[in-house]
Motif scaffolding. Sequence first.
Motif, PDB file in Angstrom:
ATOM      1  N   ASP A   1      -0.416   7.333   0.168  1.00 29.00           N
ATOM      2  CA  ASP A   1      -1.696   7.928  -0.206  1.00 29.00           C
ATOM      3  C   ASP A   1      -2.848   6.964   0.050  1.00 29.00           C
ATOM      4  OD1 ASP A   1      -0.579  10.317  -0.952  1.00 29.00           O
ATOM      5  OD2 ASP A   1      -0.503   9.842  -3.100  1.00 29.00           O
ATOM      6  N   GLU A   2      -2.619   5.690  -0.211  1.00 26.44           N
ATOM      7  CA  GLU A   2      -3.667   4.690   0.014  1.00 26.44           C
ATOM      8  C   GLU A   2      -3.933   4.486   1.498  1.00 26.44           C
ATOM      9  OE1 GLU A   2      -3.194   1.886  -3.979  1.00 26.44           O
ATOM     10  OE2 GLU A   2      -1.872   1.544  -2.245  1.00 26.44           O
TER      11      GLU A   2
ATOM     12  N   ASP B   1      -6.052   7.399   2.426  1.00 27.57           N
ATOM     13  CA  ASP B   1      -7.403   7.233   1.889  1.00 27.57           C
ATOM     14  C   ASP B   1      -8.207   6.228   2.708  1.00 27.57           C
ATOM     15  OD1 ASP B   1      -6.855   9.052  -0.098  1.00 27.57           O
ATOM     16  OD2 ASP B   1      -6.499   7.550  -1.659  1.00 27.57           O
TER      17      ASP B   1
ATOM     18  N   ILE C   1       0.844  -1.192   0.000  1.00 27.72           N
ATOM     19  CA  ILE C   1       0.000   0.000   0.000  1.00 27.72           C
ATOM     20  C   ILE C   1       0.883   1.247   0.000  1.00 27.72           C
ATOM     21  CG2 ILE C   1      -1.886   1.205   1.179  1.00 27.72           C
ATOM     22  CD1 ILE C   1      -2.506  -1.371   2.657  1.00 27.72           C
TER      23      ILE C   1
END
Length: 278
Positions: free
Chosen positions: A204-205, A208, A201
């Motif tokens: 940014d993920e 999010d 991951i």
Amino acid sequence: MIVDDSKVSRTILANHLAKTNFEVVAMAKDAAEALKLYQEYNPEIVTMDMNLPDADGIECSRRIHALDSGVKIVMISAMKDVNLIAKGREVGIGAFLQKPVGTNTIIETLMMLSQEKVSRVAVLRESYAKVFANALGHGLLNMVALKVEPTVELFDKKFLEVDGVAVIIGLTGNPAGRAVAYMSMDTMHKFGQTMLGTDEITEDEYNDAVEEAANIIIGRGVSNVNDVFKDKELRITPPGTICGNGIKIASPKMTTFKITAKTDLGDICVNVGFAEGD
């Protein structure tokens, strides 16, 4: 305990209370049953109808008060006049509501009766903060299979300090305020990996995943508040996420609570504050 000769009225009131922190332990259709069930369950609060088949609500309240002088009784009846209130006060009835009565009025009245000293903090804790705590527990169970019972405590500092990630979501409506979901960076990584089912991951993920989780949890809390208090119409604003060390988030003129879920992934917290005034 609910005392009312109408099954419909008993059901409506029980449904009002089902989504709150008040538990209905017994329901009685007449005075005789009310006395029997009171001695069996010893409820903290009794809601009392005026018209009962074997004795009126005044007499039933007198009999219950004779069993326990500390009982809290609220009369919820189609009738409400000065004479009735005067007679009710004499037998220990603490509050009077007239049918039909809204859920928020019922909850606020029961809160007032159940508190030795009524305070806005107590009402906000029981009626709002604990709802968000339940939403946090439910969300963690559904999203990452973590079964926890979050704790709620008053947060009296001027600033919330965060080392890690914080998702800020505004609350509009009545009462307005804001909610901040936050956790350490290490917990964020573990949470994101568990939520997405992979360790491949990007940062940014991770952000999010936490932002989406916070949006779901706070949104659920708002929906649950609206289910109970039909006239509040709380809404959430789009979330904003910040990461770093020594983050300071101000809580000016708000009554704020810290909700903490201690998990195997680390502490996952929500700081929810409500603006002063109505």
